[in-house]
Design a protein around this motif. Sequence first.
Motif, PDB file in Angstrom:
ATOM      1  N   VAL A 221       0.822  -1.216   0.000  1.00 24.14           N
ATOM      2  CA  VAL A 221       0.000   0.000   0.000  1.00 24.14           C
ATOM      3  C   VAL A 221       0.853   1.262   0.000  1.00 24.14           C
ATOM      4  O   VAL A 221       0.564   2.233  -0.701  1.00 24.14           O
ATOM      5  N   LYS A 222       1.935   1.232   0.796  1.00 28.41           N
ATOM      6  CA  LYS A 222       2.806   2.409   0.886  1.00 28.41           C
ATOM      7  C   LYS A 222       3.413   2.735  -0.483  1.00 28.41           C
ATOM      8  O   LYS A 222       3.493   3.891  -0.899  1.00 28.41           O
ATOM      9  N   LEU A 223       3.830   1.690  -1.188  1.00 28.73           N
ATOM     10  CA  LEU A 223       4.393   1.861  -2.532  1.00 28.73           C
ATOM     11  C   LEU A 223       3.336   2.428  -3.476  1.00 28.73           C
ATOM     12  O   LEU A 223       3.603   3.362  -4.240  1.00 28.73           O
ATOM     13  N   ILE A 224       2.133   1.878  -3.422  1.00 29.87           N
ATOM     14  CA  ILE A 224       1.056   2.319  -4.323  1.00 29.87           C
ATOM     15  C   ILE A 224       0.729   3.787  -4.066  1.00 29.87           C
ATOM     16  O   ILE A 224       0.548   4.568  -5.007  1.00 29.87           O
ATOM     17  N   GLU A 225       0.691   4.180  -2.783  1.00 34.44           N
ATOM     18  CA  GLU A 225       0.450   5.600  -2.449  1.00 34.44           C
ATOM     19  C   GLU A 225       1.533   6.481  -3.059  1.00 34.44           C
ATOM     20  O   GLU A 225       1.251   7.537  -3.612  1.00 34.44           O
ATOM     21  N   TRP A 226       2.796   6.034  -2.949  1.00 31.58           N
ATOM     22  CA  TRP A 226       3.891   6.831  -3.509  1.00 31.58           C
ATOM     23  C   TRP A 226       3.761   6.934  -5.026  1.00 31.58           C
ATOM     24  O   TRP A 226       3.966   8.006  -5.612  1.00 31.58           O
ATOM     25  N   MET A 227       3.419   5.822  -5.686  1.00 30.02           N
ATOM     26  CA  MET A 227       3.263   5.822  -7.149  1.00 30.02           C
ATOM     27  C   MET A 227       2.179   6.805  -7.589  1.00 30.02           C
ATOM     28  O   MET A 227       2.352   7.559  -8.550  1.00 30.02           O
ATOM     29  N   GLU A 233      -0.564   6.704 -13.469  1.00 24.22           N
ATOM     30  CA  GLU A 233      -1.973   6.584 -13.865  1.00 24.22           C
ATOM     31  C   GLU A 233      -2.620   5.366 -13.184  1.00 24.22           C
ATOM     32  O   GLU A 233      -2.048   4.280 -13.195  1.00 24.22           O
ATOM     33  N   VAL A 234      -3.815   5.554 -12.580  1.00 23.28           N
ATOM     34  CA  VAL A 234      -4.432   4.420 -11.874  1.00 23.28           C
ATOM     35  C   VAL A 234      -5.465   3.660 -12.694  1.00 23.28           C
ATOM     36  O   VAL A 234      -5.848   2.552 -12.307  1.00 23.28           O
ATOM     37  N   ASP A 235      -5.933   4.230 -13.795  1.00 22.81           N
ATOM     38  CA  ASP A 235      -7.092   3.608 -14.463  1.00 22.81           C
ATOM     39  C   ASP A 235      -6.818   3.127 -15.888  1.00 22.81           C
ATOM     40  O   ASP A 235      -7.699   3.151 -16.737  1.00 22.81           O
ATOM     41  N   ALA A 264      -9.736   6.449  -4.394  1.00 23.95           N
ATOM     42  CA  ALA A 264      -9.466   7.829  -3.949  1.00 23.95           C
ATOM     43  C   ALA A 264      -8.698   8.602  -5.020  1.00 23.95           C
ATOM     44  O   ALA A 264      -8.840   9.815  -5.149  1.00 23.95           O
ATOM     45  N   ALA A 265      -7.894   7.876  -5.805  1.00 26.43           N
ATOM     46  CA  ALA A 265      -7.091   8.538  -6.849  1.00 26.43           C
ATOM     47  C   ALA A 265      -7.837   8.607  -8.178  1.00 26.43           C
ATOM     48  O   ALA A 265      -7.261   8.978  -9.199  1.00 26.43           O
TER      49      ALA A 265
END
Length: 336
Positions: A221-227, A233-235, A264-265
């Motif tokens: 999760v921490k990595l994903i938040e940083w990315m 791009e999330v989608d 959230a992103a």
Amino acid sequence: SSGKVVIQRPDPPVVGKVNHHSIELYWDIHNVYQRIGPSNTWFKFSIEEEDVKTRMYGNVYCGYSKQHVVEGLEPSTSYRFRLKVTGHDGECAYSPVVTVSTTREPMTVEHLHRAVNMNDDATVLKILHTRHVKADVPDKLGFSPLMVAAQRGYFRIVQLLVDHGADINQENGSGKNSLMLACFAGHLDIVQYLRRQGASWESRDRAGCTAMHWAVDGGNVKLIEWMIGDGCEVDVKDFCSQWTPLMRVSAVTGNPDVARRLIAAGADVNVKDKDGKSPLMVAALNNHERLVRLLIEKGADGGITNEYGIGISEMAKAFNRQNMVVILEDMKKEIL
């Protein structure tokens, strides 16, 4: 005299080509022991090697030839040989001993991969310094040393390889690069470093998956938040199933913490894949209860149907997901 042949002492064998695993020896270069008459009267030659521990000699060659290559030797090792000449009546004479050392083993790609696998940065550096080995040669599975180090989280080795010209954009057979592998394995420090070196979030593997698709499979999760903070791009949809990273979470891990960050992103909770399935459908079929609750809470459409017009509750019943049917009914009531 009894007519016995007295054999003069032969010269030591002459050393020819030497490498890290073989030594070439030849002898009787002045033709002292000529082959005259029938072959049963010829002189026979033996090359004997001394055993370091026992100080005894053992045969490595026996015959009429005047040269022999001793194979299968260890690199950087000293060996002792002598020549034995035997007459037809069994009389024999030995030469003085010659000492020969094999050369150092040349550094190869195998050595580099072995050192990377063992997280041995000192050896990696030594091999790269020889300049005999290119930093990017892949192993049998198509992984470059940088990919292996990125996947395993060996930060120092990642740095050494990049400093010595490793290509950060190199891909393996399925199109994955070091950034994707580090994202999947959840190594934030390496992901940050590769980004500083210019690795792109836009790159895709053969199936059209991005680093984010791989990061959500890994679930850090921490990595994903940083990315997300770094502009990843999330989608994005992959090529095969038209799955976004949120769809991957619904299908693979069901991790609600990861899904919450994606939504959230800006991840679309009602996105459709190539078969018209939504994340909610996929999550329900895969029995991810907490994720189903989260998706509905975040506005996933419970009334959505697939390409055959079948709704989520019917699908859940068909797949015998009783618990899902109950959750979906409960949440419908809450919404109403």
